[in-house]
Enzyme design. Structure first.
Site, short mmCIF file in Angstrom:
data_model
loop_
_atom_site.label_atom_id
_atom_site.label_comp_id
_atom_site.label_asym_id
_atom_site.label_seq_id
_atom_site.Cartn_x
_atom_site.Cartn_y
_atom_site.Cartn_z
N CYS A 144 1.21 -1.19 -0.10
CA CYS A 144 -0.16 0.14 0.05
C CYS A 144 0.72 1.37 -0.23
CB CYS A 144 -0.70 -0.30 0.89
SG CYS A 144 -2.25 1.02 1.16
N PRO A 145 0.47 2.35 -0.72
CA PRO A 145 -0.42 2.35 -1.66
C PRO A 145 0.13 1.99 -3.12
CG PRO A 145 0.65 4.28 -1.23
CD PRO A 145 1.56 3.04 -0.73
#
Length: 75
Positions: free
Chosen positions: A13-14
């Site tokens: 992430c992200p």
């Protein structure tokens, strides 16, 4: 079968969301994007992404530590 495949395995992430956002931007409305990811947080991330962008999370599944998402571009 999805119109396009995005392999985001090994990314945290992200990055899977950012790569999906970029791929969807270049796709016509109604097309589908299949995303493969290994980050367990991607499940909640893609649910939230679809809620906020209006794109449809058609399905998601997990097998052997790989999360698979099918997103349909609606806008």
């Amino acid at each position: 079968m999805a119109d396009q495949l995005l392999d985001a395995k090994g990314l945290n992430c992200p990055l899977p969301i950012l790569k999906a956002k970029k791929a969807l931007k270049d796709m016509p409305a109604g097309n589908t994007l299949e995303i493969l990811a290994t980050d367990p947080g991607s499940v909640a991330d893609f649910q939230a992404f679809c809620r906020t962008t209006g794109n449809e999370l058609v399905e998601h599944s997990e097998a052997g530590g790989v999360y698979r998402f099918i997103l349909k571009k609606t806008a």
